[in-house]
Design an enzyme around this catalytic site. Structure first.
Site, PDB file in Angstrom:
ATOM      1  N   VAL A  83       0.836  -1.091  -0.010  1.00 41.97           N
ATOM      2  CA  VAL A  83      -0.103  -0.030  -0.089  1.00 41.97           C
ATOM      3  C   VAL A  83       1.032   1.123   0.025  1.00 41.97           C
ATOM      4  CG1 VAL A  83      -1.688   1.423   1.286  1.00 41.97           C
ATOM      5  CG2 VAL A  83      -1.810  -1.295   1.208  1.00 41.97           C
ATOM      6  N   PRO A  84       0.944   1.825  -1.253  1.00 42.60           N
ATOM      7  CA  PRO A  84       2.424   2.693  -1.424  1.00 42.60           C
ATOM      8  C   PRO A  84       2.133   4.003  -0.647  1.00 42.60           C
ATOM      9  CG  PRO A  84       0.747   2.831  -3.243  1.00 42.60           C
ATOM     10  CD  PRO A  84       0.361   1.734  -2.451  1.00 42.60           C
ATOM     11  N   CYS A  85       2.469   4.047   0.501  1.00 44.94           N
ATOM     12  CA  CYS A  85       2.250   5.336   1.288  1.00 44.94           C
ATOM     13  C   CYS A  85       3.821   6.111   0.885  1.00 44.94           C
ATOM     14  CB  CYS A  85       2.156   5.199   2.886  1.00 44.94           C
ATOM     15  SG  CYS A  85       3.432   4.053   3.407  1.00 44.94           S
ATOM     16  N   HIS A  86       4.759   5.760   0.466  1.00 49.76           N
ATOM     17  CA  HIS A  86       5.828   6.425   0.233  1.00 49.76           C
ATOM     18  C   HIS A  86       5.353   7.369  -1.127  1.00 49.76           C
ATOM     19  CE1 HIS A  86       5.556   2.796  -2.596  1.00 49.76           C
ATOM     20  NE2 HIS A  86       6.214   3.380  -3.647  1.00 49.76           N
ATOM     21  N   ARG A  87       4.437   7.463  -1.750  1.00 51.58           N
ATOM     22  CA  ARG A  87       4.139   8.235  -2.874  1.00 51.58           C
ATOM     23  C   ARG A  87       3.311   9.495  -2.527  1.00 51.58           C
ATOM     24  NH1 ARG A  87       1.628   3.190  -6.647  1.00 51.58           N
ATOM     25  NH2 ARG A  87       3.692   2.276  -6.863  1.00 51.58           N
TER      26      ARG A  87
END
Length: 187
Positions: free
Chosen positions: A153-157
């Site tokens: 779940v790409p929270c780094h984006r």
């Protein structure tokens, strides 16, 4: 003359035989060595519940990690394979059953994160507007920061209001490396 009949004594009826109650499947995990450090991947009841960088802030306790899984666990094998392929640039997304624990609000934020395409970024404020909560950027930030499924779940984006790299539980260097890998930042 004696009575040959015996008097039956009343005793409690035996308890009915019941099927054993099965405890819900316990969480279990495995360690995965990657180019970005050691990650722990956890699952429970047939779904992925966590992907954490070992050195990250907010690292979970044993109640969320559970015991070390057997090497042949099919879900954790698939998760490991997909994570390594993603980090090597051979995979663009993940195809795994997910069951992160969180509030309805957190899950709404995490679902929105999954809509951000690889190579793209957004801001906390934009997610707040997308969820019709325009004044909730800080609450969005807290939900993003508590995402238990990093990378998947790409929270780094998610970036700050002016496009700056802001807090990331796995470390700003990891966030930057992921965004470079995805083509959202130049090396």
């Amino acid at each position: 003359m004696t009575d040959s009949r015996t008097t039956a004594t009343s005793s409690p009826a035996p308890a009915p035989v019941r099927a054993p109650v099965e405890a819900p499947p316990l969480p279990h995990h495995r360690r995965v060595l990657t180019s970005l450090g050691t990650y722990l991947i956890a699952a429970q009841d047939g779904a992925l519940t966590g992907v954490w960088r070992q050195e990250q802030s907010r690292f979970p306790g044993t109640e969320r990690l559970g015991a070390t899984a057997p090497l042949e666990d099919p879900l954790l094998c698939a998760a490991q394979e997909q994570l390594l392929a993603y980090l090597s640039g051979d995979r663009d997304d993940f195809d795994l059953p997910l069951a992160p624990r969180g509030t309805d609000f957190q899950r709404a934020v995490w679902n929105r994160l999954r809509e951000i395409p690889r190579g793209a970024t957004t801001t906390y404020g934009q997610i707040a507007r997308d969820l019709d909560r325009p004044r909730a950027a800080q609450a969005i930030g807290a939900a993003v920061g508590s995402n238990p499924l990093s990378i998947v779940v790409p929270c780094h984006r998610v970036l700050g209001a002016r496009g700056e790299l802001t807090g990331y539980a796995g470390g700003i260097e990891t966030k930057q490396a992921l965004l470079v890998l995805e083509g959202a930042l130049l090396a």
